[in-house]
Design an enzyme around this catalytic site. Structure first.
Site, PDB file in Angstrom:
ATOM      1  N   ASP A 273       0.857  -1.184   0.000  1.00 51.55           N
ATOM      2  CA  ASP A 273       0.000   0.000   0.000  1.00 51.55           C
ATOM      3  C   ASP A 273       0.896   1.237   0.000  1.00 51.55           C
ATOM      4  OD1 ASP A 273      -2.438   1.560   0.385  1.00 51.55           O
ATOM      5  OD2 ASP A 273      -1.688   1.938   2.386  1.00 51.55           O
ATOM      6  N   SER A 274       0.276   2.395  -0.175  1.00 46.67           N
ATOM      7  CA  SER A 274       1.044   3.644  -0.134  1.00 46.67           C
ATOM      8  C   SER A 274       1.532   3.966   1.287  1.00 46.67           C
ATOM      9  CB  SER A 274       0.173   4.793  -0.645  1.00 46.67           C
ATOM     10  OG  SER A 274      -1.007   4.879   0.132  1.00 46.67           O
TER      11      SER A 274
ATOM     12  N   CYS B 156      -4.258  -1.212  -2.041  1.00 48.14           N
ATOM     13  CA  CYS B 156      -4.383   0.239  -2.191  1.00 48.14           C
ATOM     14  C   CYS B 156      -5.284   0.478  -3.402  1.00 48.14           C
ATOM     15  CB  CYS B 156      -2.997   0.836  -2.432  1.00 48.14           C
ATOM     16  SG  CYS B 156      -3.015   2.563  -2.910  1.00 48.14           S
TER      17      CYS B 156
ATOM     18  N   GLU C 201      -4.706   9.848   8.586  1.00 49.37           N
ATOM     19  CA  GLU C 201      -3.260   9.796   8.895  1.00 49.37           C
ATOM     20  C   GLU C 201      -2.925  10.683  10.097  1.00 49.37           C
ATOM     21  OE1 GLU C 201      -0.210   8.671   7.052  1.00 49.37           O
ATOM     22  OE2 GLU C 201      -1.538   7.214   6.091  1.00 49.37           O
TER      23      GLU C 201
ATOM     24  N   CYS D 214     -11.158   3.544  -0.677  1.00 46.07           N
ATOM     25  CA  CYS D 214      -9.839   3.976  -0.187  1.00 46.07           C
ATOM     26  C   CYS D 214      -9.559   3.221   1.104  1.00 46.07           C
ATOM     27  CB  CYS D 214      -9.817   5.479   0.066  1.00 46.07           C
ATOM     28  SG  CYS D 214      -8.258   6.050   0.778  1.00 46.07           S
ATOM     29  N   THR D 215      -8.340   2.761   1.229  1.00 38.78           N
ATOM     30  CA  THR D 215      -7.974   1.942   2.390  1.00 38.78           C
ATOM     31  C   THR D 215      -8.147   2.658   3.724  1.00 38.78           C
ATOM     32  OG1 THR D 215      -5.736   2.730   2.027  1.00 38.78           O
ATOM     33  CG2 THR D 215      -6.266   0.534   1.206  1.00 38.78           C
ATOM     34  N   HIS D 216      -8.100   3.982   3.722  1.00 39.31           N
ATOM     35  CA  HIS D 216      -8.177   4.735   4.979  1.00 39.31           C
ATOM     36  C   HIS D 216      -9.606   4.886   5.501  1.00 39.31           C
ATOM     37  CE1 HIS D 216      -4.095   5.678   3.983  1.00 39.31           C
ATOM     38  NE2 HIS D 216      -3.950   6.453   5.031  1.00 39.31           N
TER      39      HIS D 216
HETATM   40  N1  DGL Z   1      -3.983   3.507  -0.096  1.00 38.29           N
HETATM   41  C1  DGL Z   1      -4.499   4.698  -0.710  1.00 38.29           C
HETATM   42  C2  DGL Z   1      -5.814   4.352  -1.440  1.00 38.29           C
HETATM   43  O1  DGL Z   1      -6.488   3.393  -1.077  1.00 38.29           O
HETATM   44  C3  DGL Z   1      -4.659   5.739   0.374  1.00 38.29           C
HETATM   45  C4  DGL Z   1      -4.573   7.149  -0.043  1.00 38.29           C
HETATM   46  C5  DGL Z   1      -3.336   7.613  -0.822  1.00 38.29           C
HETATM   47  O2  DGL Z   1      -2.255   6.994  -0.801  1.00 38.29           O
HETATM   48  O3  DGL Z   1      -3.478   8.670  -1.446  1.00 38.29           O
HETATM   49  O4  DGL Z   1      -6.158   4.962  -2.405  1.00 38.29           O
END
Ligand code: DGL
Length: 278
Positions: A11-12, A74, A153, A185-187
């Site tokens: 993931d990011s 992600c 975050e 989105c994972t968040h």
């Molecule tokens: N993991 C990213 C997503 O699901 C989180 C947000 C990002 O990196 O911008 O899109």
């Protein structure tokens, strides 16, 4: 037959831990290598080319560790890099978009689905295309929510500011007969309670549980499940700031992360960081 090789997840940053958590609940015996590309967070504002490059570097690193399958945990990376990575690597690769779209449609007899995601995910049209391919009569309301991942975050999930931003993003729903809200989105699962309050009885689907179910079927299909009796292990890698990952990761995983290793993908130099250990 039992296959104890690890499953790679990337993931990011910390967001993919929501996916790891859901997977781990269903597959406790599997071993995992989790890579959080904290150096490059957020992916949501980056171009497709850049994300494909990051994805390729991370998948190559995980490949060196003999993974048996890869989960792109992600949404933005799944939107931009899934096809390219499938072409380049031999192990099974799963993204989060297909499984989430399938589940959202199961809750939407008329296919009226609102999709929330990063700017990149929404502009890639990935969810829109996938949903329309699966159910051509779908009516999709895509909503870019660039502020939500940073709110999570920064641990602002219970702040009034988060509530106001969420209400603003959900305003277009007033004129849309929504049947399901898809959190792309994972968040966003960390804002689930707040979404539930705002959405009433409308079903909410997030990528974590859908992707976990899909992974179970994939391991079965390729006969690469780990049948060991003991609990599997998780190794964590990040591209920057392992300490922050460890701290924030606890919020996502709801459990301590003991060791996080920092990786410089350019030369695959691994520096071991071990916090809380003598
Ligand atoms: N993991 C990213 C997503 O699901 C989180 C947000 C990002 O990196 O911008 O899109």
């Amino acid at each position: 037959m039992s296959d104890s090789r690890p499953i790679g997840i990337f993931d990011s940053g910390v967001g993919g831990l929501t996916v790891l958590k859901a997977i781990r609940e269903r597959l406790p015996k599997e071993n995992f290598l989790y890579f959080g590309d904290t150096l490059h967070f957020p992916y949501g504002e980056k171009t497709a080319e850049t994300i494909i490059q990051y994805g390729f570097e991370i998948a190559s690193f995980l490949n060196e560790h003999q993974i048996k399958a890869l989960v792109i945990a992600c949404n933005t990376a799944s939107a931009f890099a899934l096809k390219e990575l499938i072409q380049k690597f031999d192990f099974p690769i799963l993204g989060v978009i297909q499984p989430s779209a399938k589940k959202a449609l199961a809750f939407s007899p008329r296919g009226n689905i609102a999709v929330l995601g990063t700017r990149g995910t929404i502009r890639s049209m990935s969810y829109q295309k996938t949903l329309l391919e699966m159910q051509p009569h779908s009516k999709i309301l895509p909503i870019e929510c660039p502020l939500l991942a940073p709110i999570v975050e920064e641990n602002f999930t219970h702040h009034l500011a988060a509530r106001l931003i969420m209400e603003t993003y959900l305003e277009p729903l007033r004129n849309f007969p929504v049947e399901c809200l898809l959190l792309g989105c994972t968040h966003y699962p960390l804002l689930l309670d707040q979404f539930r309050e705002l959405m009433g009885n409308i079903p909410i689907v997030d990528s974590a549980s859908c992707c976990a179910e899909e992974l179970c079927s994939t391991l079965k299909y390729y006969q690469i499940e780990n049948h060991n009796e003991t609990e599997g292990e998780i190794s964590y890698f990040v591209s920057e700031d392992p300490e922050k990952f460890q701290k924030l990761g606890k919020v996502f995983l709801k459990t301590d992360i003991e060791v996080v290793q920092k990786v410089n993908l350019c030369d695959s130099l691994i520096l071991n960081w071990s916090f809380g250990k003598p």
